[in-house]
Design an enzyme around this catalytic site. Structure first.
Site, PDB file in Angstrom:
ATOM      1  N   ASP A 129     -65.797  54.895 -93.384  1.00  0.00           N
ATOM      2  CA  ASP A 129     -64.362  54.817 -93.084  1.00  0.00           C
ATOM      3  C   ASP A 129     -63.541  55.208 -94.312  1.00  0.00           C
ATOM      4  O   ASP A 129     -64.075  55.359 -95.410  1.00  0.00           O
ATOM      5  CB  ASP A 129     -63.970  53.410 -92.582  1.00  0.00           C
ATOM      6  CG  ASP A 129     -64.496  52.287 -93.462  1.00  0.00           C
ATOM      7  OD1 ASP A 129     -64.979  52.565 -94.573  1.00  0.00           O
ATOM      8  OD2 ASP A 129     -64.431  51.122 -93.048  1.00  0.00           O
ATOM      9  N   ASN A 142     -63.090  38.757 -90.124  1.00  0.00           N
ATOM     10  CA  ASN A 142     -62.801  38.658 -88.689  1.00  0.00           C
ATOM     11  C   ASN A 142     -63.888  39.338 -87.843  1.00  0.00           C
ATOM     12  O   ASN A 142     -63.702  39.578 -86.664  1.00  0.00           O
ATOM     13  CB  ASN A 142     -61.422  39.262 -88.373  1.00  0.00           C
ATOM     14  CG  ASN A 142     -61.332  40.739 -88.746  1.00  0.00           C
ATOM     15  OD1 ASN A 142     -62.308  41.334 -89.213  1.00  0.00           O
ATOM     16  ND2 ASN A 142     -60.171  41.341 -88.532  1.00  0.00           N
ATOM     17  N   HIS A 161     -65.059  42.378 -88.308  1.00  0.00           N
ATOM     18  CA  HIS A 161     -64.946  43.846 -88.142  1.00  0.00           C
ATOM     19  C   HIS A 161     -66.098  44.558 -88.846  1.00  0.00           C
ATOM     20  O   HIS A 161     -66.686  44.062 -89.793  1.00  0.00           O
ATOM     21  CB  HIS A 161     -63.568  44.375 -88.574  1.00  0.00           C
ATOM     22  CG  HIS A 161     -63.325  44.509 -90.043  1.00  0.00           C
ATOM     23  ND1 HIS A 161     -62.099  44.267 -90.614  1.00  0.00           N
ATOM     24  CD2 HIS A 161     -64.125  44.878 -91.078  1.00  0.00           C
ATOM     25  CE1 HIS A 161     -62.166  44.496 -91.913  1.00  0.00           C
ATOM     26  NE2 HIS A 161     -63.380  44.859 -92.226  1.00  0.00           N
ATOM     27  N   GLU A 163     -61.698  46.869 -85.749  1.00  0.00           N
ATOM     28  CA  GLU A 163     -61.116  45.539 -85.713  1.00  0.00           C
ATOM     29  C   GLU A 163     -61.394  44.865 -84.367  1.00  0.00           C
ATOM     30  O   GLU A 163     -61.810  45.537 -83.408  1.00  0.00           O
ATOM     31  CB  GLU A 163     -59.594  45.660 -85.925  1.00  0.00           C
ATOM     32  CG  GLU A 163     -59.197  46.257 -87.266  1.00  0.00           C
ATOM     33  CD  GLU A 163     -59.297  45.272 -88.439  1.00  0.00           C
ATOM     34  OE1 GLU A 163     -60.152  44.369 -88.405  1.00  0.00           O
ATOM     35  OE2 GLU A 163     -58.517  45.434 -89.394  1.00  0.00           O
TER      36      GLU A 163
HETATM   37  C1  GLP Z   1     -63.700  46.547 -95.587  1.00  0.00           C
HETATM   38  C2  GLP Z   1     -64.476  47.805 -95.124  1.00  0.00           C
HETATM   39  C3  GLP Z   1     -65.765  47.429 -94.481  1.00  0.00           C
HETATM   40  C4  GLP Z   1     -66.364  46.276 -95.281  1.00  0.00           C
HETATM   41  C5  GLP Z   1     -65.556  45.045 -95.064  1.00  0.00           C
HETATM   42  C6  GLP Z   1     -65.935  43.892 -95.958  1.00  0.00           C
HETATM   43  O1  GLP Z   1     -62.399  46.484 -95.229  1.00  0.00           O
HETATM   44  N1  GLP Z   1     -63.779  48.680 -94.259  1.00  0.00           N
HETATM   45  O2  GLP Z   1     -66.631  48.533 -94.418  1.00  0.00           O
HETATM   46  O3  GLP Z   1     -67.661  46.018 -94.817  1.00  0.00           O
HETATM   47  O4  GLP Z   1     -64.188  45.329 -95.084  1.00  0.00           O
HETATM   48  O5  GLP Z   1     -65.484  44.078 -97.260  1.00  0.00           O
HETATM   49  P1  GLP Z   1     -65.956  43.160 -98.464  1.00  0.00           P
HETATM   50  O6  GLP Z   1     -67.364  43.486 -98.715  1.00  0.00           O
HETATM   51  O7  GLP Z   1     -65.041  43.539 -99.593  1.00  0.00           O
HETATM   52  O8  GLP Z   1     -65.771  41.754 -98.027  1.00  0.00           O
END
Ligand code: GLP
Length: 244
Positions: A67, A136, A138, A143
């Protein structure tokens, strides 16, 4: 679904690192899907350390980023392109041409999602997709409310996601949108590996383990994949009981 419980965060990170390295060593032309986020930082650091030590070569592999935020310059310090450049591309001296990035420059033309899907198809699909999880539930930026069949598309970020990521941006500068591979695109990968670490992920992990195909928690869709490995550290696993 296979669940691997690390005795520490370090051990959970090592499990994921080994999966990536073993895949590249056994199949040098692998196509690997990469996630970003804080969770993945120690994985990339460990991959770099181990690969340099063992002289594991990544030059025949190809990588797809999961992404990207919409509306940032390529070289924005908080873009996911900059993230992977500093954490993997530069330290391993890889070529940017080995990476595909969600084509945010095509967003205004309306063809960005379709274009990325086509690139994945032309590469023969993704062999191993790394994933993190949002608080959440995702996946990528899919989302809650995302459909199981969803493909790469523009998504609106939820207030929770913006709150969780706003530290990377100046006041009021957090993007509202992202271009993300869809749940359907992710499920097409041959192997999925999701790493969750830390207490902030414990509720989402508990929910995932107790629910199936629930759009309010997109990670539950992954459980229908035949080769889905969930790797947890003790904090992320602190609200579940695993029967041996
Ligand atoms: C982000 C990314 C995801 C990631 C998630 C968790 O926003 N888009 O690919 O897995 O949220 O992030 P973190 O590892 O910083 O908690």
């Amino acid at each position: 679904m296979r669940v691997i419980l690390g005795q520490s965060t370090k051990e959970a990170v090592e499990v994921v690192t080994s999966m990536v390295l073993e895949r590249i060593i056994s199949h040098p032309t692998s196509v690997i899907g990469l996630a970003t986020g804080k969770t993945m930082e120690p994985v990339y650091a460990e991959i770099v350390k181990d690969a340099l030590k063992a002289k594991t070569f990544f030059d025949k592999a190809f990588f797809f980023m999961l992404d990207e935020y919409v509306g940032l310059k390529d070289d924005h310090p908080s873009s996911f392109k900059t993230y992977i450049k500093t954490k993997l591309i530069d330290p391993l001296k890889l070529h940017e041409s080995q990476f595909a990035f969600p084509p945010v420059h095509l967003v205004s033309s309306g063809s960005a999602g379709e274009h990325y899907e086509q690139l994945i198809k032309e590469a023969g699909g993704i062999d191993l997709q790394l994933l993190g999880i949002g608080i959440n539930g995702h996946i990528g930026f899919n989302e809650p409310g995302s459909l199981k069949e969803s493909r790469t598309r523009i998504v609106e970020l939820t207030p929770e996601t913006k709150e969780a990521n706003k530290r990377h941006f100046g006041e009021g500068l957090m993007p509202d949108k992202a271009l993300s591979m869809g749940i359907g695109s992710i499920l097409d990968a041959k192997h999925l590996v999701l790493l969750a670490t830390g207490k902030s992920k414990a509720d989402a992990i508990k929910y995932v383990l107790n629910h199936h195909d629930d759009p309010s928690c997109p990670a539950t869709f992954l459980k229908s994949h035949p080769y889905f490995t969930l790797v947890l550290d003790p904090d992320a696993a602190s609200k579940i009981s695993l029967k041996i």
